[in-house]
Design an enzyme around this catalytic site. Structure first.
Site, PDB file in Angstrom:
ATOM      1  N   TYR A  16      40.157  42.170  44.149  1.00 37.62           N
ATOM      2  CA  TYR A  16      41.632  41.948  44.737  1.00 37.62           C
ATOM      3  C   TYR A  16      42.353  40.878  43.777  1.00 37.62           C
ATOM      4  O   TYR A  16      43.218  41.016  43.067  1.00 37.62           O
ATOM      5  CB  TYR A  16      41.786  41.394  46.212  1.00 37.62           C
ATOM      6  CG  TYR A  16      43.155  40.921  46.644  1.00 37.62           C
ATOM      7  CD1 TYR A  16      44.340  41.423  46.290  1.00 37.62           C
ATOM      8  CD2 TYR A  16      43.147  39.358  47.115  1.00 37.62           C
ATOM      9  CE1 TYR A  16      45.431  40.813  46.853  1.00 37.62           C
ATOM     10  CE2 TYR A  16      44.294  38.816  47.276  1.00 37.62           C
ATOM     11  CZ  TYR A  16      45.416  39.526  47.136  1.00 37.62           C
ATOM     12  OH  TYR A  16      46.394  39.077  47.662  1.00 37.62           O
ATOM     13  N   LYS A  68      44.836  41.389  40.882  1.00 41.58           N
ATOM     14  CA  LYS A  68      46.325  40.614  40.764  1.00 41.58           C
ATOM     15  C   LYS A  68      46.446  40.009  39.553  1.00 41.58           C
ATOM     16  O   LYS A  68      47.647  39.760  39.002  1.00 41.58           O
ATOM     17  CB  LYS A  68      46.269  40.013  42.064  1.00 41.58           C
ATOM     18  CG  LYS A  68      46.374  40.728  43.435  1.00 41.58           C
ATOM     19  CD  LYS A  68      47.779  41.421  43.326  1.00 41.58           C
ATOM     20  CE  LYS A  68      48.822  40.436  43.906  1.00 41.58           C
ATOM     21  NZ  LYS A  68      50.217  41.230  44.220  1.00 41.58           N
TER      22      LYS A  68
END
Length: 492
Positions: free
Chosen positions: A237, A241
């Site tokens: 994640y 990002k």
């Protein structure tokens, strides 16, 4: 920095919001409709077959929820009229060129009318498939920016990221950009084209081997963790990002670009009412497990700071940042870290204490109608102590026994292999979350503080667009707002 009225700023705006059914996006949309019904148009991008099914989806996942209760009570039957007048549902997908918008007339309308783009579409799953996370969090960010560049009257792109693009850094973490190819551990070679090629080649290999869907999913999850840790990020994640931020910074051109990095987002502090939350946020998995009597230990450094920020404060900071930065063309990216660890630190041990006190006073009633009695939990302050605890409590008693008849397998309702699968799952979760349970960083928020000061000095509606974490009394918030909200909206 001089700020004017945010309410006036929102009047007659045409705002495109991606990820419209997400947790923050719904609060963002509700807030605008409640404080400025004279917004010109909200274009809500969401996955749906057509505009009608998009309306149906947003109604089921947002308007019909408690979140819109205050607006429903305020407007009554006029709420549906307001939605029909002010909201256009846009079926689409940020992983596609032109955001996957199929209707050419709607596409042309948005390019002509939209002046603010807010990108909230993302997958926040730490253990997501690498291909899914890369397409959404990295390439999706690029597609949103490219769409924004086609908007003739674009004033601002607000991209919501996460403070944890910093990885596991200790000390004061500044509001600095992620530069293309820069890694957290100094390992060279990070290249987005290479990452895309690696994941595509791995997918091709798996399909050639005729791997099952389950096998492909597990392999792509493992690949994401492997690639993230190669360059110093703890999970897929935050890695994807961070790459999304790198890409935006590199190709932004002259579009005003703001990146807003919240920390751990929790239930609403005040608006539209205290305690609204959806889904299990990072720290709430502990509260759910403990309250239901399934958690016998807490893992984490009791003295570490857990950086949380209520969702309505995040949304308010977004709205004030929009007013402050619209039309401010610059080569630089403006970054706001929105959290509490510097201004109003919250200790991990306090959260443990609040949970024990709350569920002792307000026990959860199970399906059998009996109240769950909670007790003092074992606090494990290192990964080594966690492994020892699991071995002594669960694994060693099973050794040499006919495990199919043990209380352990009866409790887990399965065979020994099923029991080991669940234990391995626990270990994987702990490995994913442990960087945050032992986190040693403090997030600097000097840009966000300047925004707060400018709002205060400009007499901006600070009672409406509040986002100062110093105002939070953590004991009161957790005992009377957050944990009751989690029990009401998350416990099943």
């Amino acid at each position: 920095m001089e700020l004017g009225s945010v309410v006036q700023f929102l009047e007659n705006r045409n705002i495109l919001v991606t990820g419209a059914t997400g947790f923050l996006a719904k609060i963002f949309v509700e807030k605008i409709l409640r404080v400025q019904p004279n917004v010109k148009k909200l274009y809500l991008l969401l996955r749906a077959a057509d505009e009608k099914s998009g309306l149906q989806r947003f109604h089921n996942e947002a308007i019909a929820k408690d979140l819109f209760r205050v607006l429903r009570e305020k407007l009554g039957g006029n709420l549906n009229f307001l939605i029909s007048e002010k909201v256009t549902f846009v079926p689409g997908d940020i992983t596609c060129e032109n955001l996957g918008v199929k209707d050419p007339n709607l596409e042309e309308e948005m390019w002509r009318e939209v002046d603010i783009v807010v990108n909230l579409a993302a997958t926040t799953n730490f253990d997501e498939r690498y291909d899914v996370s890369f397409q959404l969090n990295t390439m999706g960010a690029k597609n949103v920016l490219n769409f924004s560049k086609k908007c003739a009257n674009i004033k601002l792109l607000l991209h919501v990221s996460t403070a944890y693009v910093s990885g596991e850094k200790a000390g004061l973490i500044l509001e600095n950009p992620c530069y293309m190819g820069e890694t957290l551990n100094g390992v060279s070679g990070l290249n987005l084209d290479t990452e895309k090629k690696i994941l595509e080649e791995r997918l091709s290999e798996l399909r050639a081997e005729e791997a099952t869907d389950k096998e492909i999913t597990l392999a792509m999850k493992d690949l994401g963790i492997q690639r993230a840790r190669k360059y110093g990020w703890p999970n897929t994640y935050v890695f994807t990002k961070a790459m999304g931020e790198m890409l935006l910074g590199q190709i932004k051109g002259n579009i005003p670009l703001v990146m807003l990095r919240p920390t751990i987002v929790t239930s609403t502090y005040k608006e539209p009412f205290p305690g609204w939350v959806e889904g299990i946020r990072t720290i709430d998995s502990l509260a759910v497990g403990y309250g239901k009597g399934r958690l016998t230990c807490f893992l984490g450094d009791p003295d570490s700071i857990i950086d949380v920020i209520p969702a309505d404060m995040v949304v308010n900071s977004m709205l004030v940042a929009m007013e402050a930065n619209a039309n401010q063309a610059s080569d630089d990216v403006v970054i706001y870290q929105v959290g509490s660890s510097l201004a109003n630190p919250l200790r991990f041990s306090w959260i443990q204490d609040y949970g024990q006190r709350y569920f002792t006073k307000h026990p959860w009633v199970g399906k059998d109608g009996k109240a769950v009695i909670v007790g003092k939990v074992t606090v494990l302050s290192s990964m080594a102590s966690f492994r020892r605890y699991m071995a002594i409590r669960y694994l060693l008693p099973l050794k040499g026994l006919q495990v199919a008849n043990t209380a352990f397998c009866q409790f887990f309702q399965g065979s020994y292999s099923e029991f080991r699968r669940k234990i391995n799952f626990v270990f994987r979760l702990v490995e994913l979350y442990q960087p945050y349970l032992f986190f040693k960083g403090i997030y600097d928020d000097i840009n966000t503080e300047k925004l707060r000061m400018a709002a205060k000095e400009g007499n901006v509606e600070t009672d409406v667009f509040y986002f100062d974490p110093k105002t939070i009394n953590w004991e009161d918030y957790f005992m009377n707002t957050h944990i009751p909200g989690v029990v009401k909206y998350v416990f099943r």
